[in-house]
Structures are given as C-alpha cells and as structure tokens.
Scaffold this motif. Structure first.
Motif, PDB file in Angstrom:
ATOM      1  N   ILE A 185     -14.185-122.866  58.686  1.00  0.00           N
ATOM      2  CA  ILE A 185     -15.423-123.650  58.649  1.00  0.00           C
ATOM      3  C   ILE A 185     -15.809-124.011  57.226  1.00  0.00           C
ATOM      4  N   PRO A 186     -16.507-125.146  57.070  1.00  0.00           N
ATOM      5  CA  PRO A 186     -17.069-125.410  55.749  1.00  0.00           C
ATOM      6  C   PRO A 186     -18.148-124.366  55.433  1.00  0.00           C
ATOM      7  N   ALA A 187     -18.226-123.972  54.179  1.00  0.00           N
ATOM      8  CA  ALA A 187     -19.155-122.904  53.781  1.00  0.00           C
ATOM      9  C   ALA A 187     -20.599-123.323  54.039  1.00  0.00           C
ATOM     10  N   THR A 188     -21.454-122.378  54.244  1.00  0.00           N
ATOM     11  CA  THR A 188     -22.897-122.537  54.479  1.00  0.00           C
ATOM     12  C   THR A 188     -23.155-123.415  55.710  1.00  0.00           C
ATOM     13  N   ILE A 189     -23.070-124.758  55.566  1.00  0.00           N
ATOM     14  CA  ILE A 189     -23.445-125.623  56.690  1.00  0.00           C
ATOM     15  C   ILE A 189     -22.528-125.375  57.899  1.00  0.00           C
ATOM     16  N   GLY A 190     -21.275-125.003  57.642  1.00  0.00           N
ATOM     17  CA  GLY A 190     -20.359-124.707  58.748  1.00  0.00           C
ATOM     18  C   GLY A 190     -20.761-123.416  59.447  1.00  0.00           C
ATOM     19  N   ALA A 191     -21.112-122.404  58.675  1.00  0.00           N
ATOM     20  CA  ALA A 191     -21.550-121.142  59.276  1.00  0.00           C
ATOM     21  C   ALA A 191     -22.861-121.334  60.031  1.00  0.00           C
ATOM     22  N   ILE A 192     -23.775-122.092  59.400  1.00  0.00           N
ATOM     23  CA  ILE A 192     -25.057-122.410  60.050  1.00  0.00           C
ATOM     24  C   ILE A 192     -24.797-123.132  61.380  1.00  0.00           C
ATOM     25  N   THR A 193     -23.888-124.089  61.343  1.00  0.00           N
ATOM     26  CA  THR A 193     -23.586-124.876  62.542  1.00  0.00           C
ATOM     27  C   THR A 193     -22.974-123.999  63.629  1.00  0.00           C
ATOM     28  N   TRP A 194     -21.984-123.196  63.231  1.00  0.00           N
ATOM     29  CA  TRP A 194     -21.334-122.349  64.242  1.00  0.00           C
ATOM     30  C   TRP A 194     -22.332-121.352  64.838  1.00  0.00           C
ATOM     31  N   LEU A 195     -23.143-120.720  63.987  1.00  0.00           N
ATOM     32  CA  LEU A 195     -24.130-119.747  64.476  1.00  0.00           C
ATOM     33  C   LEU A 195     -25.109-120.421  65.421  1.00  0.00           C
ATOM     34  N   SER A 196     -25.542-121.618  65.045  1.00  0.00           N
ATOM     35  CA  SER A 196     -26.495-122.356  65.860  1.00  0.00           C
ATOM     36  C   SER A 196     -25.937-122.633  67.259  1.00  0.00           C
ATOM     37  N   ARG A 197     -24.653-122.945  67.335  1.00  0.00           N
ATOM     38  CA  ARG A 197     -24.031-123.293  68.616  1.00  0.00           C
ATOM     39  C   ARG A 197     -23.587-122.071  69.408  1.00  0.00           C
ATOM     40  N   ASN A 198     -23.624-120.880  68.831  1.00  0.00           N
ATOM     41  CA  ASN A 198     -23.043-119.706  69.496  1.00  0.00           C
ATOM     42  C   ASN A 198     -23.994-118.518  69.577  1.00  0.00           C
ATOM     43  N   GLU A 199     -25.305-118.800  69.533  1.00  0.00           N
ATOM     44  CA  GLU A 199     -26.256-117.697  69.502  1.00  0.00           C
ATOM     45  C   GLU A 199     -26.116-116.733  70.678  1.00  0.00           C
ATOM     46  N   SER A 200     -25.866-117.293  71.852  1.00  0.00           N
ATOM     47  CA  SER A 200     -25.816-116.436  73.037  1.00  0.00           C
ATOM     48  C   SER A 200     -24.570-115.554  73.025  1.00  0.00           C
ATOM     49  N   HIS A 201     -23.687-115.858  72.146  1.00  0.00           N
ATOM     50  CA  HIS A 201     -22.390-115.191  72.098  1.00  0.00           C
ATOM     51  C   HIS A 201     -22.336-114.052  71.077  1.00  0.00           C
ATOM     52  N   LEU A 202     -23.300-114.038  70.188  1.00  0.00           N
ATOM     53  CA  LEU A 202     -23.154-113.197  68.991  1.00  0.00           C
ATOM     54  C   LEU A 202     -23.142-111.699  69.272  1.00  0.00           C
ATOM     55  N   HIS A 203     -23.735-111.274  70.378  1.00  0.00           N
ATOM     56  CA  HIS A 203     -23.759-109.832  70.681  1.00  0.00           C
ATOM     57  C   HIS A 203     -22.360-109.270  70.885  1.00  0.00           C
TER      58      HIS A 203
END
Lengths: 435, 435, 435
Positions: free
Chosen positions: B225-243
């Motif tokens: 992923i691209p740094a910062t904005i890529g991590a932000i984007t991935w986290l934003s799209r995968n919140e329900s998955h993070l556990h």
C-alpha cells in the motif's frame, strides 16, 4: 528502654561440633534410595530426635512412579590378573555403581572398562555414580588407577541384592499453636558424601532439636527422604495434607564455608522467598537464585500440580564445585564452623517466620505522642537509639494492614531484630494490635 | 532421541538473489501514492504472488481523509540558458518533486531556485521530496549542480497530470486453519529508492511465497500500500475485519546489513512484541524500540481508535542513515545477503508464531518418570543432550496453562528450537496437551 | 503557528529580593511552637497576604496529643563569677533552650554544665535545642565558649513563662473553580533560623501572592503552623475537610542554592509525586527521595490514618548540612537567588497542576489529516517545529482517556511547555476534548 535485646538466642549455641560429629558417624554407611544403609542412618537420627520411620513396599504406585525394588550390598571388589584386590567397596563405598546388579565373573580389560566410571578432570578422585532404573553393574575408580590398568583377566565381584522390600524415610512433626507448617527437607540417599547430603541431615537434625525449645506459633515438619523417589512417595501419601504447608526449605550443601544461596520457590510471591531474600541480601551477602526445574527435591514440591512454597538453601551450588559427587566431598570438606553458620541462619529464619505478623496501628491519625508512652527519648541528639526510634516510626507508619514485619524491614532498611523488639514494645503499650 | 532437528527449514533457502533481482526490476519505476507507477509495480508482483489489486476512486472519504487525485507523469526536464538539458526525469525519477503540478515555461534563476530542492550535507546526492497535499511544481537536484547554476533564462517542463482517478493497492490473503491473521505491511509509494520501500516489498513478496509452503495454523495477509493514505484507506475499508488481526509487522528498510530493530506496537503486552523481543535479544543482537507515533504505517494501525498489535521491523532506522531519502539509497545500498537475513528472521518469527501455544502438563504432580517414556537419558554425565533435557523439564514445569512456549523460552533461557522439538516429543508420549 | 509560547510567565517575576527582605524582618523574632513570637510572625505575614490567625487553647485534645501550655520569654542570660554577662538571649535567641522553664539562681560550674548544650563539631556555632514536653531549663552556647568556662559561681537567669494560653497558626484559602485543593504547608516554630523555617515561610507567602494572579481551576490552601503539634492540631480540626486535598507540598529549606529534592508522599501513585518527579528529573537535576516517616510535617499528613498525597520539597536535605539547627543557618546562608529559583519551580508546578488534564482524541482512527486543520507544516525538512509536531502526534496518539498531560510528557520526552501549547491548539480545532 534498654538497647534492643538480641532475639536470636539460637546464635549463642555452639552446635557446630555436634553436627560435625553426627556427620562423622554417618559417613561410612552405604546409603542409597532404599535399603539397610538408609535404615541404619534413620536409627542413628532416632537417637537424637524422635522421628517416625516409614516403610513403603516395593511396587507401590506413587504418582507417575512406583517404589523400586530394595537394594542391599555386602561386598564388592576387583582383583587384577595377579589376583590382588585393586579396589574394595569396604574401603570406600563410592567404588560401586550405586544400585549395581550383582556380578561374579572373570572379564578381560575391554569388558571391564565398559563397566568403569572415572572423573578424568580430577584424576585422584573417585566419582559417585548411580543407575537406579537401568539394571547394570559397575565400579567407580580414580582416573589415575584406570589409566594404570594392564591387559589381562580381572575378577569382578559385586555381592548385592535387588529384591522386593521397601523404601524407608524418616519424618518428624513438632506441633505448634497453628496447624500450618514450616517444612524442612533433607535427602538421605547418598553414600559417603559429606556436603551433599550429610550436611543437610545434620543441620536439619539440630534444627529439629532447636525448634522444640522455642515457643511455636507454627508447626514444624522435618523430612529425611531419599531424593526424587522419596519426595514423590511422600507427596503421594500426603496430598490431602499439603495445604497446611506455609513454607518449605530443602536443605543441602550446608557444610562448607562458601556464600549462601537461596533458590526461590516457583511461586514468586511467597513469604519464604521474601524472608530468605531479606536475610541473604541484608545479613549474609548471599545470592538469590530464580527457580528452575533442575536441582534437588524442590523440583517435586514445585511441580505445577503442587506448586508449593518450597525453596532451597545451599552454600556451594549444586554441581558447581569440583568436589561435588566425588570422593573429595569427604570429612575434610565440611567444617563445624560452616555447619554452625548454616544452623544460625536457619534459626534466624525461624525467628522471623514466627514474628512476621501484620499489625494495625491503633492510633493511626497523626503520630502518637510517643513520649507519653515512655518508649521514646525526650531529649535529642544521640544516635545510639536512632535505629530503635526509626523502628517505632516505621512500624507505626506502615502498620495499616498491608505490611508485615518483613515488608517493613525491606522498605525501611531497619534491622529486623530492632523492628521485632520495637514491635513488642508497641504492643505492650497498646499502639499495635494484630491484624 | 536424535539431536533436536532444525525446525526452521526456511533458513536453508537462498532467496537473497531473487529478492535482489525483484528490486532491480522495480527500481526504475516512478511510484507515488497513486498512479501508473504503483499499478506497474503491482503487476510485476502479481507475476510472483497472486495479489488482488484494489482501486479506490479519488474523492472517496477514508477516515479523516479523502483519496486524492491521481498523479501521473510522462517527462520532466530543465534546460539551461544555452538550451542544454541539465536535468532529466528520464535519468532519475527523484529529479521531480513527487506529485508536482505541470509546468512549461521560461524562468530566471531566482524563480527557478524557489522550486529547487537539494541536500547540502551530501552535495552529490539528489534528495527525494514530495508535495502530495499542497499543489506546487518543483525539481530536486544535487547541491553541487545547484551551486554551479549561472544567471539566465531556464526552460522548465514537467509533463504531469493530476486528475480524478484512483488509489491502487495490492492485497493477498493466504488462509490457514484459523481465521486469525498475521499481517505484513509494506509501502509501495516511493520511486527509485531501494532500502526504503523496495526492500520491504521484496521481503514481503518472498515471505508470501514461503508461507504458502508451510502448514498454517494462522492466516496470513500481505498488504502492498502507499504509505499513510494507503493505510488510512485500507483501515477505512476493513474496520469490521480488524479484530482478526493477531499480529502485524510493518516491513521497511530491510536490505542493508545494519542491526535489526523492532519498534514495539503501542499496546505493550502483545505476542508480536514478545516474540520479536525474544528473537532480537537472543539471536540477532538487535534493538527493541518503544512505540512512538512517528515512523511508517504503524502510526495508523496503532492510532488509539484501532490500537492494533502492529509493530515494525527495520534494520537501519527510519531517517537515521545518511542515504535515507536520497539518490544514494540505490541498488548499491542493498545486498542479497541483507535481504536474505531479513527473510530468515521473519521465517523464524513465523515458525515461532505457529508453534507458540500454551500446553498443559498431563502429569503435573511431581515430575513424570521420564525414563519410562523413552525421552530421557538413563545414565548420567554427558552434556550433549543437556539442553534438550532442560527443555523437557522446563516445559513440564511451566505448562500450567499460564505460559506459552515463548514465555517458557524467555524464562528458561533454553533455545526456542530445542523447546519446540521437546514440546513435540512430550505431545507424542501424551505428557502435554493443548490448553 | 508561532513557536510555543512560554506558559510559565511566573518565571519572569523577580521576587527573590522581596522574599529575602521578609526573611530579614522575621529573623530576630523568637518563635516557638506557641507564644507571642508566632503571633508577631503571623501579624507580619498578614500585612502581605490575608491569612486568618487561629488560636487553639492550651489543653485542647488534638488526636493523640493535647495543645501544650503557651511559652513566652522576656530575657535570659548567664553571668560569670566576675558578674559579667557572658551570654545573652537578647543577642541571639538560640542561646536559650526553646521552651525552657524559668530559672534565677547561682550555680557552680558542674551544675551549669548539666544545663548547657553545644555543638562540638563546629565549635564557633551555637546549636538550636528544644525541650517542649520535658520541663527543664537550659542554655545553648558555642563549644569554644564552653571550653573556656572557669570554675566558680555563675548566675543564671531565664525570665520565661509557661502558662495556659493558646497555640496560634495562620491559614489562607484562595478559592478556585473547583473545591479540590492544593495545599502548601510551612512551619513557623523556629526562632532565628533562616533556611530551616524562614525560607519556607517566605516562599509560601510569595506563592500565595502569585496564586491570586492566575486563573485557577483548583483552590489553594496555605498553612503556617508550628511543626508536629501544629499539623496535629490542624488535622484534628479539619478531618471532614481532608478529602478535598488533591495535592500537598511541605515547604522547607528552600533558600540556599543546593539541588532540589522532593520527598514523595507515602501513597505511591499520586499526581504530586508524578509532577514533582517530572520537574526534578527533567528540568532541575533534582533528586527524588522515597517517603520515610522521619522529617517535617509530611509525617503527620502521611500517617496511615490520613495517608494524604503530601510530599516535601527542599533543597539541602533535612539534617544533612552542617549549618542545620545552628546559628550558622543565618541571613548569610540564604540568598535571593536561591529563594527565587524555589519560587519559580513551584510556580511551574502550579502551571502543570492546572494544565494536567486527560483529553480524548476526537478523531482516534488513524491520524487526523492535520494539514487541513492548519496546525501542521505542509512541506518537509525543517526541524524548528519538530518538537511541536511531535507534541501534536503524541497528544493525539495517547489521548485515549488513560493518559494525562504529565503521563504524555513522561512517555514522549517532549517538553511539557510544548505539550501544553500543542494541546491548546488541538482543542481549538476540535481534535481534543476533555475526558
């Protein structure tokens, strides 16, 4: 107010020589994990302290183990090709592999060597070797003698027996006000070895004697057991009883003059760890060693299914001195002075155990006006009573129900003798009550 | 009983050269946080491992941010007053300010200088500079060249585009028995920089390859992923998955030969912190660094609203080596050996993660009689098997449901390979069962 | 964004000289735990800050004590066999044993010596001695003079009174938004001693003045009390009030230039301990001392029945400098500079207390895009604002409800001034809210 009295009157007894004499008496006996050597040893102890001798039949299941056949030995020797006895069990019982099966035959040098154990690093010393659970015959000799063996036919003779019998151990309970017990364990399975085994037996015997002379809040149990299988056997037979063990100390290697070390119980926050750490760090320049599952019978008491508050007190560490498990661990290696100092440390330990209560300051708001109770100097300056006064202040300040005397000793840096004395004085005037 | 087998067979693979070759292939591409450079990079990775490429449109709101316009660039150069090209993006893509707006005009030296970035401390190196969120045009050049610029009219040309498009990233999930995941993250937004960025991509790619070859209790997720904005984007799209994320490691700066360092996750007591600390302290002479909110994408994963168990593995530290973010972070700065060692450490880490269970001693009262299970020496002395036997004793003693293998390794000092082998043997004879 | 402003504007006031002048004015007065010396002292303070003067009658029971008879003294001297005054209270009030009973008789040298106190280690200095609770008469003189005394009849005269009266103390409450209080305590019972006693009074007075000038979240209480019996008396009369004490600091020995030391409150995890530790370790190269039940009035506040969060700030330690409790603790021993630095430290402490809140990041998932709030640089490189930006990142990362500003300062290593400034900026843009 007098200077604080010395509470540890045990330290005035000169017991070093009587312990050394006991060791001298026990030294020649060929002990093992079972057999008449153990029984004879226990008989001699019984002349000094009223132990019970327990016999557990061979084949009895004990935890994951079973009591082995009993081993007894009458004689063992090797004759060289010229028919001369070059090694004789009667001279030194370490010469026979402990638990050796019987043998009586002629062997050539090659075969003989497959049954010989030596210690090449110390070529004049005879090593101590055992083979309890694999049946084989063998001899131990100095490496110097081994190197001198010539080709030829040798006669080997071990007159031993492995038969159904029993495992023997000794036990003594000295009751106190409370059913909770302080446990001392020493092993009795080593043949002619002084520091490893006999020093522990002698110190435990003298300690049992001493305990009968003191006022006891706690009960005291002394075990004289063969290592490993003896601990396993005792634990197996006493499971319902173990919750009463408040502290335990395995005693071994206590006869030389090297620094003390205490190996902590596996359970970290135990009073035995705290008190021994206090004593070794503050009064004996000793070393505190973390628990590990290797060593003496603390291994069994600290196995996870029991996890008892049992540590080990030694001087030289297990396996870390050259004389360990050789003929050099003899009557010259231990001294009355070394034994005496070990005894004194343990007597101090007992005094602290007995005195280590948690008290509650009965006048907890502000400092009490100590002057009016007659236990505080009224004019200033002199430092003679400084420690005693600091003891009063610390006891009052920390006696909130959270801190025992040993906790207060650790935090304050005031010597525990002075704290115990000051504590008694504060009790007398009603400023402290037991929690 | 054989000597404990080497469990970490990954360490026998020679993957250093293939990782280095991948870096060589990716080096010329002009990457940024969006655009065709990223897409081309992901295409090349897809030839090696089956990643999914995800495109997220410009303008999409992602947490507190939004996906920016896409940036692409065709050419960029400066011509001097004599009309000679004195700097060309085609020679080195660092020459253009990353995310530069287009420009095509004649400027005098003063204006030009306001758009030039140099690194005065290293006057032969071209610095890497970006301006993602403030629109401006610019060039980067060596300070030496900068000092030699003469007065006059310069022609500057940047043929770039900033348009609605998308942000691209790559993702690969390699499923295991459990849905719980081990996450590896590398950033893909840097242009021609080898240690910073390409080393992480190469190691992650090879690691993904390796993970497919092992028996997996856990699932493994790789993010490119691209740094910062890529991590932000991935986290934003995968919140329900993070556990499901059990551990995570951000991979960067892994191609040189300096000592390893692991920056701990913000959450202190995590298995990833424990295992990496164990490996770096005991086997790699590496350094453990406390979490701080400055660095790579661990910043996002460890923000307080997520607080995931994600740390970072690097060699040279972020910003602490002179070549960092300059043209000197090139193909000479990374080596197959450095990459290989990084890969091996991570393969070991995976072995430990997979093996780090908590077991229960099935014979917890006293020590089991190990001799009867055939996994313990019967006669004494030799130290060859000492480690292995200590491993057996420690595993039995600490397998009370409170301690995982890594806890036992830390406490015992026994090497984890030996513990893992001994653990398998104790399982085989029924003395350990999973908690 | 400006560079972070200096929040601690108190440090710009030059108050050292006014504190020194107050000390000079109070120095000649003969104070004790009761009597007109205390009253005169409180009158002088009242000219500066609006304290209430409280009188508690002799005989009033206070906790375990009772308020003693009041002591006043008019004159005291010794005449030698020739009838010459060789020692006069009017020259130095330390010459009389504080709380001495009256005497007026002729004594021979032997009897005289039983009533003389000297300091042999410093033979030119007169020691300070007291006898509050044992009635006796006495004088203090230099050891040099003592050694020169000849045989013969001496006339001794102490014109003092011990009568029913009252114990006097001063108290000032400066209310803030909250009823919770920050308590400053100084003792007022020492006669002509400057560092011990007068420095604390002067710093507390100036601090009270300062506190009226700031915006106050907390209320501030200043106590000017005789040591021990004064603290006991105040505690006894204010038990229902004590839960409002959020912090307390006993002030003493603050006028010389030796390093600061803070003695922690008995309760370990208190904000006063944390903030003072932070200041002394990071800004003042001071020393943190564990609580002990020996010292000044922290003894009473930290007795187990109260256990209040009260520590002590000093420079030279209690009893550890030679001038302590002698005539050498005079106007030469304290300096305006030493007083000023003590005042400044306490003003900083107050700023931190007032600012030490716990905030919640309002955008806790990922980092907020700081650029859009206008509080983050948009282009890179310069280190001028590095601290400020790190402050922003740390505040956002740790503002999860678990960490106050002082916790964040400790963990991040960012200076607390910068954190407090960054915190205000994050509040302004809505990224932090109070927990």
């Amino acid at each position: 107010m007098e200077d604080p009295k010395m509470l540890f009157n045990a330290t005035n007894r000169d017991t070093g020589n009587s312990m050394y004499d006991l060791i001298r008496k026990l030294y020649p006996i060929c002990r093992s994990i079972t057999g008449n050597g153990v029984r004879n040893t226990l008989s001699i102890l019984k002349e000094i302290i009223p132990i019970d001798v327990v016999e557990v039949p061979s084949g009895t299941p004990v935890l994951d183990w079973e009591v082995p056949d009993e081993w007894n030995i009458n004689a063992a020797w090797i004759k060289n090709p010229e028919g001369e006895k070059i090694l004789d069990f009667n001279n030194l019982n370490l010469h026979v592999l402990n638990y050796s099966t019987p043998v009586d035959k002629e062997v050539d040098l090659d075969e003989l060597k497959r049954h010989l154990y030596t210690s090449p690093e110390h070529e004049n010393w005879v090593p101590y070797r055992t083979s309890y659970y694999t049946r084989q015959w063998g001899f131990c000799m100095s490496h110097k003698q081994y190197r001198g063996l010539k080709e030829g036919k040798y006669r080997v003779k071990i007159d031993s027996e492995l038969t159904k019998g029993s495992l023997s151990y000794g036990e003594l309970l000295i009751p106190g006000k409370s059913e909770n017990e302080i446990l001392f364990v020493s092993h009795i399975c080593h043949p002619s070895l002084c520091n490893d085994n006999l020093s522990g037996i002698a110190v435990a015997t003298e300690l049992a004697n001493y305990v009968t002379t003191i006022e006891r809040n706690y009960s005291y149990r002394f075990l004289f057991i063969p290592a490993t299988i003896g601990a396993i056997t005792w634990l197996s037979r006493n499971e319902s009883h173990l919750h009463k063990i408040k502290h335990g100390v395995v005693l071994s290697l206590l006869g030389d003059k090297s620094p003390f070390q205490f190996k902590k119980s596996r359970k970290e926050q135990t009073e035995v760890n705290k008190i021994m750490s206090y004593l070794l760090e503050n009064e004996y320049h000793g070393k505190i060693v973390e628990f590990s599952p290797y060593g003496y019978d603390e291994r069994q008491f600290c196995s996870p299914g029991f996890n008892l508050p049992v540590g080990r007190l030694s001087r030289n560490s297990f396996g870390e001195f050259p004389e360990y498990h050789t003929s050099a661990d003899n009557l010259d290696f231990v001294t009355p002075e070394g034994l005496q100092e070990s005894f004194e440390l343990l007597a101090k330990y007992i005094s602290i155990v007995e005195g280590n209560k948690t008290w509650i300051n009965q006048s907890p708001k502000g400092e009490p006006q100590l002057g009016k109770y007659g236990i505080y100097k009224t004019t200033g300056g002199e430092s003679v009573q400084k420690d005693y006064q600091m003891a009063l202040l610390w006891l009052l300040n920390l006696s909130d129900g959270e801190n025992s005397i040993i906790d207060i000793a650790e935090r304050s840096g005031v010597r525990i003798e002075v704290l115990l004395q000051a504590c008694q004085d504060l009790i007398k005037v009603g400023l402290l009550k037991e929690a």
